[in-house]
Design a protein around this motif. Structure first.
Motif, PDB file in Angstrom:
ATOM      1  N   LYS A 135       0.907  -1.024   0.068  1.00  0.00           N
ATOM      2  CA  LYS A 135       0.005  -0.129  -0.019  1.00  0.00           C
ATOM      3  C   LYS A 135       0.875   1.152  -0.217  1.00  0.00           C
ATOM      4  N   THR A 136       0.743   2.083  -0.930  1.00  0.00           N
ATOM      5  CA  THR A 136       1.633   3.259  -0.964  1.00  0.00           C
ATOM      6  C   THR A 136       0.821   4.609  -0.567  1.00  0.00           C
ATOM      7  N   GLU A 137       1.693   5.682  -0.506  1.00  0.00           N
ATOM      8  CA  GLU A 137       1.191   7.007  -0.353  1.00  0.00           C
ATOM      9  C   GLU A 137       0.712   7.629  -1.529  1.00  0.00           C
ATOM     10  N   SER A 138       0.128   8.673  -1.650  1.00  0.00           N
ATOM     11  CA  SER A 138      -0.002   9.391  -2.723  1.00  0.00           C
ATOM     12  C   SER A 138       0.788  10.427  -3.285  1.00  0.00           C
ATOM     13  N   LEU A 139       1.574  10.124  -4.204  1.00  0.00           N
ATOM     14  CA  LEU A 139       2.672  11.231  -4.619  1.00  0.00           C
ATOM     15  C   LEU A 139       2.216  11.845  -6.063  1.00  0.00           C
ATOM     16  N   SER A 140       1.466  11.225  -6.923  1.00  0.00           N
ATOM     17  CA  SER A 140       1.237  11.781  -8.329  1.00  0.00           C
ATOM     18  C   SER A 140      -0.033  11.231  -8.874  1.00  0.00           C
ATOM     19  N   LYS A 141      -0.449  11.964  -9.848  1.00  0.00           N
ATOM     20  CA  LYS A 141      -1.818  11.254 -10.832  1.00  0.00           C
ATOM     21  C   LYS A 141      -1.574  10.995 -12.082  1.00  0.00           C
ATOM     22  N   VAL A 142      -2.162  10.455 -12.697  1.00  0.00           N
ATOM     23  CA  VAL A 142      -2.314  10.059 -14.104  1.00  0.00           C
ATOM     24  C   VAL A 142      -3.421   9.797 -14.662  1.00  0.00           C
ATOM     25  N   HIS A 143      -4.027  10.473 -15.758  1.00  0.00           N
ATOM     26  CA  HIS A 143      -5.314  10.492 -16.484  1.00  0.00           C
ATOM     27  C   HIS A 143      -5.382   9.505 -17.653  1.00  0.00           C
ATOM     28  N   SER A 144      -6.111   8.676 -17.553  1.00  0.00           N
ATOM     29  CA  SER A 144      -6.524   7.915 -18.766  1.00  0.00           C
ATOM     30  C   SER A 144      -7.997   7.996 -19.246  1.00  0.00           C
ATOM     31  N   THR A 145      -8.376   8.752 -20.352  1.00  0.00           N
ATOM     32  CA  THR A 145      -9.837   9.117 -20.738  1.00  0.00           C
ATOM     33  C   THR A 145     -10.391   7.798 -21.336  1.00  0.00           C
ATOM     34  N   PHE A 146      -9.694   7.084 -21.694  1.00  0.00           N
ATOM     35  CA  PHE A 146     -10.138   5.732 -22.498  1.00  0.00           C
ATOM     36  C   PHE A 146     -10.677   4.719 -21.191  1.00  0.00           C
ATOM     37  N   LEU A 147      -9.774   4.689 -20.651  1.00  0.00           N
ATOM     38  CA  LEU A 147     -10.073   3.662 -19.113  1.00  0.00           C
ATOM     39  C   LEU A 147     -11.035   4.316 -18.565  1.00  0.00           C
ATOM     40  N   GLN A 148     -11.291   5.470 -18.214  1.00  0.00           N
ATOM     41  CA  GLN A 148     -12.427   6.195 -17.568  1.00  0.00           C
ATOM     42  C   GLN A 148     -13.602   5.937 -18.301  1.00  0.00           C
ATOM     43  N   PHE A 149     -13.576   6.261 -19.699  1.00  0.00           N
ATOM     44  CA  PHE A 149     -14.885   6.027 -20.534  1.00  0.00           C
ATOM     45  C   PHE A 149     -15.268   4.699 -20.189  1.00  0.00           C
ATOM     46  N   LEU A 150     -14.587   3.516 -20.373  1.00  0.00           N
ATOM     47  CA  LEU A 150     -15.068   2.113 -20.250  1.00  0.00           C
ATOM     48  C   LEU A 150     -15.554   1.833 -18.848  1.00  0.00           C
ATOM     49  N   LEU A 151     -14.832   2.413 -17.769  1.00  0.00           N
ATOM     50  CA  LEU A 151     -15.372   1.857 -16.289  1.00  0.00           C
ATOM     51  C   LEU A 151     -16.619   2.741 -16.359  1.00  0.00           C
ATOM     52  N   LYS A 152     -16.815   3.869 -16.715  1.00  0.00           N
ATOM     53  CA  LYS A 152     -18.226   4.599 -16.529  1.00  0.00           C
ATOM     54  C   LYS A 152     -19.291   4.032 -17.456  1.00  0.00           C
ATOM     55  N   GLU A 153     -18.873   3.657 -18.664  1.00  0.00           N
ATOM     56  CA  GLU A 153     -19.932   3.140 -19.367  1.00  0.00           C
ATOM     57  C   GLU A 153     -20.400   1.418 -18.965  1.00  0.00           C
ATOM     58  N   LEU A 154     -19.373   0.804 -18.602  1.00  0.00           N
ATOM     59  CA  LEU A 154     -19.665  -0.551 -18.396  1.00  0.00           C
ATOM     60  C   LEU A 154     -19.735  -1.088 -17.053  1.00  0.00           C
ATOM     61  N   ARG A 155     -19.748  -0.204 -16.017  1.00  0.00           N
ATOM     62  CA  ARG A 155     -19.895  -0.661 -14.649  1.00  0.00           C
ATOM     63  C   ARG A 155     -21.290  -0.504 -14.501  1.00  0.00           C
ATOM     64  N   VAL A 156     -21.972  -1.669 -13.777  1.00  0.00           N
ATOM     65  CA  VAL A 156     -23.322  -1.669 -13.236  1.00  0.00           C
ATOM     66  C   VAL A 156     -23.478  -0.812 -11.947  1.00  0.00           C
ATOM     67  N   HIS A 157     -23.899  -0.041 -11.562  1.00  0.00           N
ATOM     68  CA  HIS A 157     -24.214   0.466 -10.166  1.00  0.00           C
ATOM     69  C   HIS A 157     -25.539   0.006  -9.480  1.00  0.00           C
ATOM     70  N   ALA A 158     -25.545   0.178  -8.035  1.00  0.00           N
ATOM     71  CA  ALA A 158     -26.653  -0.312  -7.497  1.00  0.00           C
ATOM     72  C   ALA A 158     -28.048   0.484  -7.950  1.00  0.00           C
ATOM     73  N   SER A 159     -27.690   1.652  -8.227  1.00  0.00           N
ATOM     74  CA  SER A 159     -28.885   2.408  -8.754  1.00  0.00           C
ATOM     75  C   SER A 159     -29.374   2.033 -10.105  1.00  0.00           C
TER      76      SER A 159
END
Length: 309
Positions: A135-159
């Protein structure tokens, strides 16, 4: 400027940003020509095969064509869109002006979301097989629009499930909204952790080992696949332990030429950009992560933020 459609719509802006000769001249003046230029190009400098048709006449006449392992660094460059043309110009400028340079022809880079944090130093210096045990500490951040898109569109939420009509098949309702992905466009999806490891390797070799570079490398993952395969792999990895429900039935695979949406026809897009990245692996003495390994690593570093997606 990496939005291929935006580049096609505004070529002048694209070339100014992606091939900034004025900026390179400025940096050369500051560094007295002794710096290492680590430059990101793109697999779009290759022609590829459009909609599975043979390459154009000019490249079929060339003896340096795509092999069974994909395009090599010596393959002819015939970019078919403005984005690829701007990257080809960037390469020419760097090779002509920069004494020491490494040009990385990168495929699609994927990684943690904008809101996800990870320890960059650990990610690029630690054996990746052991990363998920720490488990590591937070030092930086990276963005990936395609991965974000897939997760948002394909994940099933309780709602999503709570809004289902009583007595109606849940699977059918959840999958009503389709996600169009092109199944004939092949790329070497590469994990951001491998990209960081690659950059660190060349910087270390140049500054600490005294190795001088004047080279070009293809930079991609160890597997080549379509966005459809990428989406299926993501569903498998993120739902493997039951923590997240992903809906593969939402995935609608087709050729770009079959898609009737206007956004799919904004720019010429090559189908097969498979690359042979063996020279880079040999240079680093390291083989990049497979798609499933890379996604497992992303899942680990994203787990604290997945609840908000």
């Amino acid at each position: 400027m990496s939005d291929v459609g935006a580049c096609e719509a505004n070529p002048e802006k694209c070339f100014k940003i992606n091939a900034p000769e004025y900026l390179i001249d400025l940096l050369l003046g500051i560094t007295a020509y002794n710096a290492l230029f680590l430059v990101f190009s793109s697999d779009h400098v290759y022609e590829g095969a459009v909609d599975e048709q043979p390459p154009s006449f000019r490249s079929t006449k060339d003896s340096l064509q795509q092999s069974a392992n994909g395009y090599s660094e010596t393959s002819a460059l015939y970019p078919i869109n403005v984005y690829g043309q701007s990257k080809k110009k960037l390469e020419r400028i760097v090779r002509m002006k920069c004494r020491y340079h490494v040009i990385l022809r990168s495929s699609v880079i994927y990684g943690p979301l904008l809101a996800d944090f990870f320890d960059v130093n650990e990610a690029i210096t630690t054996d990746t097989s052991n990363l998920c045990d720490k488990k590591t500490e937070s030092l930086s951040k990276v963005h990936s629009t395609f991965l974000q898109f897939l997760l948002k569109e394909l994940r099933v939420h309780a709602s999503d499930l709570s809004n289902q009509s009583i007595g109606t098949n849940q699977d059918n309702l959840v999958s009503n909204k389709k996600v169009t992905l092109f199944q004939n466009e092949i790329r070497n999806f590469v994990c951001i952790f491998d990209v960081l490891k690659c950059c660190k390797f060349f910087v270390d070799q140049f500054f600490f080992q005294g190795q001088l570079f004047h080279e070009i490398f293809n930079m991609g993952g160890s597997e080549s696949c379509s966005r459809v395969v990428m989406a299926h792999a993501l569903c498998d990895v993120f739902s493997s332990d039951g923590s997240y429900k992903m809906d593969k039935k939402k995935i609608l695979g087709m050729k770009r030429s079959e898609c009737q949406e206007s956004w799919a026809k904004k720019t010429p897009s090559p189908s097969n950009l498979k690359m042979d990245c063996g020279r880079l692996y040999e240079k680093m003495r390291y083989t990049f992560l497979s798609l499933s390994q890379g996604l497992e690593l992303c899942k680990y570093y994203m787990q604290d933020q997945l609840s908000s997606i």
